[in-house]
Structures are given as C-alpha cells and as structure tokens.
Enzyme design. Structure first.
Site, PDB file in Angstrom:
ATOM      1  N   GLU A  79       0.837  -1.195   0.000  1.00  0.00           N
ATOM      2  CA  GLU A  79       0.000   0.000   0.000  1.00  0.00           C
ATOM      3  C   GLU A  79       0.868   1.239   0.000  1.00  0.00           C
ATOM      4  OE1 GLU A  79      -4.093  -1.124   2.352  1.00  0.00           O
ATOM      5  OE2 GLU A  79      -2.466  -0.232   3.510  1.00  0.00           O
ATOM      6  N   CYS A  80       0.658   2.147  -0.934  1.00  0.00           N
ATOM      7  CA  CYS A  80       1.334   3.434  -0.998  1.00  0.00           C
ATOM      8  C   CYS A  80       2.855   3.248  -0.931  1.00  0.00           C
ATOM      9  CB  CYS A  80       0.816   4.364   0.088  1.00  0.00           C
ATOM     10  SG  CYS A  80       1.158   6.108  -0.248  1.00  0.00           S
ATOM     11  N   GLY A  81       3.498   3.546   0.198  1.00  0.00           N
ATOM     12  CA  GLY A  81       4.932   3.339   0.287  1.00  0.00           C
ATOM     13  C   GLY A  81       5.337   1.900   0.043  1.00  0.00           C
TER      14      GLY A  81
END
Length: 437
Positions: free
Chosen positions: A328-330
């Site tokens: 997720e994201c990073g």
C-alpha cells in the site's frame, strides 16, 4: 443501544491550531490521574493514532464516516468498553468533509461527534485577535445546533491582558472557556511533508508528552473538562474486518508503519498470526507466512538503505514466487522497479512490479478513494468494492503492469492511480480502510 463510557471530541476551526498537542496533553494528564482513557482519531489520518497510543497507553483507532459503514463505526466504538472516558481528536476543521456522502457521511469530525454523542471541545488559536475570537467560536456552536458543544480552549494567548480580553468576548457570547494556553514555541510537534513525523521517529516523544501534560494541567481545568463528557451510545458490536490470510508477514519499521489499527486488530482477533519484519534492517518476510503485506510509510526517505537490503529483496522475491504479496502506498512503491528520491537519485526497489515513482517531481495526491477490483488482491475477489484514502507526493513515471482496480475519488471521478498486478503481487496507492457495504 449499548451504553459506553462518556466522551469528548477535541476539534478546531482548521488544521494547525494546536489540537494534537492539546489532545496528547489531555490523554496523558487524565491517565496520570488514574483514568483509563480510550483515544480515537476522526478521519483517515494514520500518523496521529501512534501518538495517541504513546500518551494514553492504549491503542487508538480511526472512526471515518465516509469510509466506514455504521456497523463498523459501532464495532470500533466498542473498543472503549473497558475505559473510563473517551477522548477523540478531529481532523482538519470541525465541519470539513467531502461534498458527497460515503458509507455513513462525508468524513467530517462533527458527524462522528453527533453520532456518538460526544460534546465538542474547540481549540481556538486566538493569535492576532481578542474579543473577535468569540464570533468564530459562536459560529461553530451555532452552525449545527444538534451538535453538543462543551466549550473552548484558547490557544496561543500572548499575555494576561490578551487572555482577559478573549475571555470577555467569550463571556459576552455565552461560551464556556475551559482553559487558556500561553504561546509556547517549544510545544510544537516536528513535521514533514505528510504532516507530523511518525511517533517512532520523534527524538524524545515521552519527554514531549510529559511536557504537554504539565502545560495543559497548569492552564486547563481538567476535572471540569472531563465532567462535561457525555454518555456514548452505539449499536451492537460486530466483527472487525477479517484477515486476508492466516499467517501474515507484516513489514514494520520507520519506512513501513502506516497500517490502520482497526485492520490489524481485526486480523489478530480473528486468529491470524502477525509476523513483523523490518526491510530497513534487511530482514526478509518469514518464509512460513501465507501472505506478505507492506503498508505505507516513508520509503522515499530511505531509498539507499532499501536498495542495499539484499536479504530483504531476495527473500521477498522468493516469497512472491509461491504466495501473494501486497503493498500500500509506500509499500507499493517498494515493490516497484525503482524509486527516485528528492535529490533525483534513482534507487533500485524489489522489482516485483514495473512501477517507477519519483519524489523529485512532487505533486500532492490526497483524498478518499473507492476501488472496484478488476482482479483479486489478498482478502478480496474480483468485483469487490473497497474504500480507502490516498495521501502522497510521489509521481508515477512508469506503470507497465495490468491495473488492479478502477479507482474513483469521493465525487466518483476516476483517478489514474489504479494500482498494479503481476503474478501474485498487487499494489495500490490508496490505504484500505474497509470493504464497501
């Protein structure tokens, strides 16, 4: 309706008015007085709950009216069953939300306060004004008459004379002043591009919280404030979101820490085993796990260390040959081919997806997201609808893999950050909050 401990919601007219330092000081001073205080955070913020936990000694949970259905809000409210008092922190301004209603509402903190019956404590920055501050507070009290209003904490008071004038305005408006905090430049939490630095990175968080508590106790009538808390009601408690696997290798360190507490709590309570590991320490996911999950965080600040983490990369690639990996994201960025940092340096990432992101070319991506899956991801099949939130400054330079989902914002406009999939590997730029009801 099931009665729960009484509560208050600490909010403000806008971000940057000091409500987080007030929140932390209040949590600690109440804890020091022998009370079990359950903290909450209204909205999708994934940094503040870790600070709350450090101050209160209890896990803090998000309550989000856009992303969470009523049943999930009620279930999370029941986390306070064994507490003496609930203190929730709002996000942005009290009434700020999106234009279109989501699962329960628009995401405004006022919606959570009204639903739970928590009176609002308004933290008001009175810098540059005196009696005029009362007009702002009065407007907030009158804007939604059904919302319980406890009173005002005056913040950043310049002098005793300034305090007298501000109090005079509040008295004339019929508003209760719960305390007045003198201006203190040293009582500011350090920030970076996504807001506050993470709790794990604060140079001396315990000393800071002790200072906030002492400052608050000296200038706020804490017993009087706590006595204004109102009885909380919520529907029956249900189950938190189910785990996506039995044994979950979960990345946890300064680069990967943004996992929503209610999700991880739900996984544990359903019997899943959480196996933490640190990519920054060059640790690979446990090979006995059924799933590897990389949450969001700040990989752009640690590009060199992640690029040099050979054991992590080789272990993750071996894991992905036979079992699912999700980021997720990073975490999504770390699964890609490369990450370019703010100085323009290109760092090799895991290479499980073709994604290339650049923090050198910064542009803010912020807002709620609704995703309709085009392919399976851990815990969900094709066609599942998910609600989440996206907040980052990285730009996608390359995204050659198949899209994972059709993603829209809170107003149903499509966004280009569709996520990616390749083999058993999936990733999204949004942080999952809940399945759409």
């Amino acid at each position: 309706m099931t009665p729960l401990p009484p509560g208050l919601l600490v909010s403000a007219p806008a971000s940057g008015t000091g409500k987080t330092t007030v929140m932390l000081g209040l949590l600690r001073t109440l804890r020091d007085r022998g009370m079990a205080v359950q903290p909450y955070k209204s909205g999708p913020d994934y940094i503040d709950p870790a600070f709350h936990r450090a101050a209160a000694g209890r896990a803090s949970y998000n309550l989000d009216s856009w992303a969470m259905a009523p049943a999930l809000l009620d279930t999370i409210a029941h986390r306070a069953t064994d507490a003496d008092l609930v203190i929730a922190e709002g996000s942005m301004g009290l009434f700020d939300g999106v234009a279109s209603k989501g699962a329960t509402g628009t995401g405004a903190s006022a919606e959570i306060a009204a639903r739970m019956g928590w009176p609002v404590v308004l933290v008001l920055d009175v810098g540059g004004q005196a009696q005029s501050a009362a007009a702002t507070a009065l407007g907030f009290q009158a804007y939604r008459p059904d919302l319980p209003f406890a009173g005002v904490i005056l913040n950043r008071v310049a002098s005793p004379r300034h305090e007298r004038l501000a109090r005079l305005g509040m008295e004339q408006a019929g508003l209760t002043v719960l305390g007045a905090l003198p201006r203190r430049g040293d009582l500011v939490l350090p920030e970076r591009h996504l807001g506050l630095v993470q709790a794990v990175e604060h140079p001396d968080l315990e000393a800071a919280i002790v200072a906030y508590a002492a400052f608050l106790s000296a200038h706020v009538d804490v017993p009087a404030l706590a006595a204004l808390a109102a009885g909380t009601t919520a529907g029956a408690a249900g189950a938190l979101p189910r785990p996506p696997a039995q044994r979950i290798a979960l990345a946890q360190d300064a680069a990967f820490s943004f996992a929503y507490p209610h999700l991880v709590a739900g996984w544990r309570e359903a019997g899943a085993e959480i196996l933490p590991f640190s990519p920054l320490a060059d640790e690979a996911p446990d090979p006995s796990a059924d799933l590897c999950w990389l949450p969001g965080g700040y990989p752009e600040l640690h590009g060199g260390r992640l690029a040099a983490a050979e054991r992590f990369r080789h272990g993750l690639r071996a894991f992905a040959e036979t079992r699912p990996v999700h980021g997720e994201c990073g975490g999504y960025m770390a699964l890609g081919d490369a990450l370019i940092d703010k100085d323009g340096t290109r760092h090799r990432m895991a290479g499980l997806l073709g994604l290339v992101t650049s923090y050198e070319k910064r542009r803010m991506h912020l807002g709620y997201r609704r995703a309709e899956l085009l392919a399976p991801m851990p815990g969900f099949g094709p066609g599942a609808a998910l609600r989440g939130h996206e907040f980052h400054y990285s730009t996608i330079l390359e995204q050659p893999d198949a899209p994972l989902a059709r993603v829209t914002d809170a107003e149903a406009a499509e966004v280009p950050e569709t996520g990616s999939r390749r083999g058993l590997v999936t990733g999204t730029f949004f942080h999952l909050i809940a399945e759409d009801a």
